[in-house]
Design an enzyme around this catalytic site. Sequence first.
Site, PDB file in Angstrom:
ATOM      1  N   SER A  60       0.783  -1.246   0.000  1.00 31.30           N
ATOM      2  CA  SER A  60       0.000   0.000   0.000  1.00 31.30           C
ATOM      3  C   SER A  60       0.810   1.289   0.000  1.00 31.30           C
ATOM      4  CB  SER A  60      -0.966   0.014   1.189  1.00 31.30           C
ATOM      5  OG  SER A  60      -2.044  -0.851   0.948  1.00 31.30           O
ATOM      6  N   LYS A  63       0.136   3.857  -2.630  1.00 32.65           N
ATOM      7  CA  LYS A  63      -0.877   4.910  -2.547  1.00 32.65           C
ATOM      8  C   LYS A  63      -0.278   6.310  -2.419  1.00 32.65           C
ATOM      9  CE  LYS A  63      -4.168   1.554  -0.863  1.00 32.65           C
ATOM     10  NZ  LYS A  63      -4.581   0.755   0.288  1.00 32.65           N
ATOM     11  N   SER A 115      -5.841   3.646   4.356  1.00 33.11           N
ATOM     12  CA  SER A 115      -5.378   2.755   3.289  1.00 33.11           C
ATOM     13  C   SER A 115      -6.540   2.104   2.545  1.00 33.11           C
ATOM     14  CB  SER A 115      -4.438   1.680   3.848  1.00 33.11           C
ATOM     15  OG  SER A 115      -3.577   1.191   2.851  1.00 33.11           O
TER      16      SER A 115
END
Length: 383
Positions: A60, A63, A115
């Site tokens: 993640s 991102k 997230s």
Amino acid sequence: MKWFRRLMAMVLATALMVMNIPQKAEASVSVSARSAILMEQDSGRILYQKDANEVRRIASITKIMTAILAIESGKMDDMVKVSERAVRAEGSSIYLKAGEKIKLEDLVYGLMLRSGNDSAVAIAEHVGGSLEGFGFLMNKKAEEIGMKNTHFANPHGLDDHEDHYSTAYDMALLTRYAMNNETYQKIAGTKVHRAPNPNESWDRVWKNKNRLLTELYEYCTGGKTGYTKRAKRTLVTTASKGSLNLIAVTLNGPDDWNDHINMYETAFKTYEIVEVLPEGIIDDIDEEYYKGKVYLKHPYHYPVLKEEKDKFKINIELQKPETEWKDSRTMPEVIGQATVYFEDQPVKKLPLYYKHDKAKEDKSLLEYFKGLFTSIAGVKING
């Protein structure tokens, strides 16, 4: 400025480039992560690295790229309609509902703090037109930043593609780029965010998953967490203390919170920021035309260990004065460059400017107009 006087060399030239080639320095620190890097944010100098260019899955922390593209799109006030595809995204979620409308800015907060994979898909579809279109934007931006060992295949980092990867070094480059954006800084450094919830009578309240920011490390200023079964724990954080601004990245780090704290603490204890070149007039230029006239608009600083302070050299390059420069209004804005060398390697090229004598220029212009009006007054007009 004694060291400057001793080491400065005058060279006439016309070329001007601005570049930054960070130099590596190995701090004495141990980390659990398979790959790690500690970078000084302003200069880009690498203070510590461990297999930093090894290609790995990143989960993640992907991102960060999704967030900066959303911010740079100029659409942060747009209301985004959430698609069925976004709602079906696996893994971590901010529990969006198909058909609801939510502000893009709130989606970015949900992306960075919680997230949300549903948020990532909604952002990608709105900013890129589709997941595929957004993927193109991600890789284009990665190329612009200089992420040479990175390929993005989705906006969230899930293990649904084989060609989704990066390195600790590339992710530090991305974070360094993103941290130049004030909106990104604010979002990444937010501990709690409230967003309207059209489906309920209460607001959505999102607490940041970055425990370094929320509870573990007082100097942490932001970052992004990540985890998938294949990537394991990934983490990007930033920290500031005094004049040192740092970026830490770990990939596949089972003890990543402590990895980051250890890297930060070691750097804060051993490094300091020194002023290599001050802003203002550069002394000791003997060329008559330029003497007392060449200046830097901004100072230049660099992180060093105490024993490294004498390892700088400066080279000055100035354009050869042209005949037509007698009228200073025809001079180029930039008339040369100062190249900073550290351990005999160039780390920065800074533009040099010429300081005009405003009083003389104003007087010359006034005399020109006086002469012009005198000529006009002496013209006889026959009607």
